[in-house]
Design a protein around this motif. Structure first.
Motif, PDB file in Angstrom:
ATOM      1  N   GLY A 217       0.828  -1.208   0.000  1.00 21.89           N
ATOM      2  CA  GLY A 217       0.000   0.000   0.000  1.00 21.89           C
ATOM      3  C   GLY A 217       0.858   1.252   0.000  1.00 21.89           C
ATOM      4  O   GLY A 217       0.568   2.223  -0.711  1.00 21.89           O
ATOM      5  N   ASN A 218       1.940   1.243   0.778  1.00 22.78           N
ATOM      6  CA  ASN A 218       2.839   2.394   0.816  1.00 22.78           C
ATOM      7  C   ASN A 218       3.518   2.602  -0.540  1.00 22.78           C
ATOM      8  O   ASN A 218       3.692   3.729  -0.990  1.00 22.78           O
ATOM      9  CB  ASN A 218       3.903   2.215   1.900  1.00 22.78           C
ATOM     10  N   LEU A 219       3.930   1.507  -1.181  1.00 21.87           N
ATOM     11  CA  LEU A 219       4.565   1.607  -2.500  1.00 21.87           C
ATOM     12  C   LEU A 219       3.582   2.122  -3.541  1.00 21.87           C
ATOM     13  O   LEU A 219       3.936   2.939  -4.388  1.00 21.87           O
ATOM     14  CB  LEU A 219       5.122   0.246  -2.931  1.00 21.87           C
ATOM     15  N   ARG A 220       2.346   1.645  -3.472  1.00 22.49           N
ATOM     16  CA  ARG A 220       1.322   2.099  -4.412  1.00 22.49           C
ATOM     17  C   ARG A 220       1.080   3.592  -4.237  1.00 22.49           C
ATOM     18  O   ARG A 220       0.986   4.333  -5.217  1.00 22.49           O
ATOM     19  CB  ARG A 220       0.031   1.316  -4.210  1.00 22.49           C
TER      20      ARG A 220
ATOM     21  N   GLN B 275       1.965   9.168  -6.259  1.00 23.91           N
ATOM     22  CA  GLN B 275       2.486  10.525  -6.052  1.00 23.91           C
ATOM     23  C   GLN B 275       3.513  10.895  -7.112  1.00 23.91           C
ATOM     24  O   GLN B 275       3.620  12.046  -7.502  1.00 23.91           O
ATOM     25  CB  GLN B 275       3.102  10.650  -4.659  1.00 23.91           C
ATOM     26  N   GLN B 276       4.270   9.919  -7.606  1.00 23.50           N
ATOM     27  CA  GLN B 276       5.309  10.164  -8.609  1.00 23.50           C
ATOM     28  C   GLN B 276       4.775  10.096 -10.038  1.00 23.50           C
ATOM     29  O   GLN B 276       5.502  10.416 -10.965  1.00 23.50           O
ATOM     30  CB  GLN B 276       6.445   9.148  -8.447  1.00 23.50           C
ATOM     31  N   PHE B 277       3.518   9.688 -10.207  1.00 21.49           N
ATOM     32  CA  PHE B 277       2.941   9.483 -11.534  1.00 21.49           C
ATOM     33  C   PHE B 277       3.111  10.722 -12.402  1.00 21.49           C
ATOM     34  O   PHE B 277       2.766  11.821 -12.009  1.00 21.49           O
ATOM     35  CB  PHE B 277       1.458   9.125 -11.420  1.00 21.49           C
ATOM     36  N   GLY B 278       3.680  10.534 -13.582  1.00 21.22           N
ATOM     37  CA  GLY B 278       3.885  11.633 -14.521  1.00 21.22           C
ATOM     38  C   GLY B 278       5.184  12.389 -14.314  1.00 21.22           C
ATOM     39  O   GLY B 278       5.546  13.231 -15.127  1.00 21.22           O
TER      40      GLY B 278
END
Length: 151
Positions: free
Chosen positions: A57-60, A65-68
């Motif tokens: 869950g933390n990795l997801r 948050q880093q998407f894009g």
């Protein structure tokens, strides 16, 4: 049989986490490694799985948050320049040189209008330019060549 499935799941999960670990910034990567080690210490399958689920869950959440901005993070973490020694310099088509550096990187001259008279053993700096370009110059000074990394 159930123990084998849990063991395979744990190995697959650790492999996935290790891959994601390489994409995280230094302190987050160290934290994830510590968390994985702590989860592995649970002898109870349910507690161990719950611990791994929480990490997932933390990795997801981090990935969302880093998407894009994944590429931006890589560029921000990269140095502005490197210094290396030319292991070999070979002239290719259209007079463009290919430089193999002592660190294993291979760079190719982009523009044939610039003359390169560089040989193996010379120390060079490869510097980041604008819009993703790179320039190579001798450490002792002189003209720069626009280059691109091919390996």
């Amino acid at each position: 049989m159930e123990k084998i499935i849990h063991t395979r799941f744990a190995a697959l999960f650790i492999s996935l986490c290790t891959t994601l670990l390489l994409a995280l910034p230094g302190t987050a990567a160290e934290s994830l490694q510590t968390q994985l080690q702590q989860c592995g210490q649970f002898s109870d399958d349910g507690k161990r799985l719950a611990c791994y689920d929480q990490i997932t869950g933390n990795l997801r959440q981090h990935a969302e948050q880093q998407f894009g901005q994944e590429q931006r993070q890589v560029v921000e973490d990269a140095p502005e320049s490197i210094t290396a020694t030319i292991a070999s310099a070979e002239q290719g088509a259209f007079g463009k040189y290919t430089f193999t550096l002592d660190n294993g990187q291979v760079w190719q001259q982009v523009e044939s209008s610039s003359r390169a008279i560089w040989r193996g053993g010379e120390q060079v700096a490869v510097e980041r330019g604008v819009f993703g370009s790179f320039f190579m110059r001798k450490v002792t000074g002189g003209r720069s060549l626009r280059v691109k990394r091919i390996q």
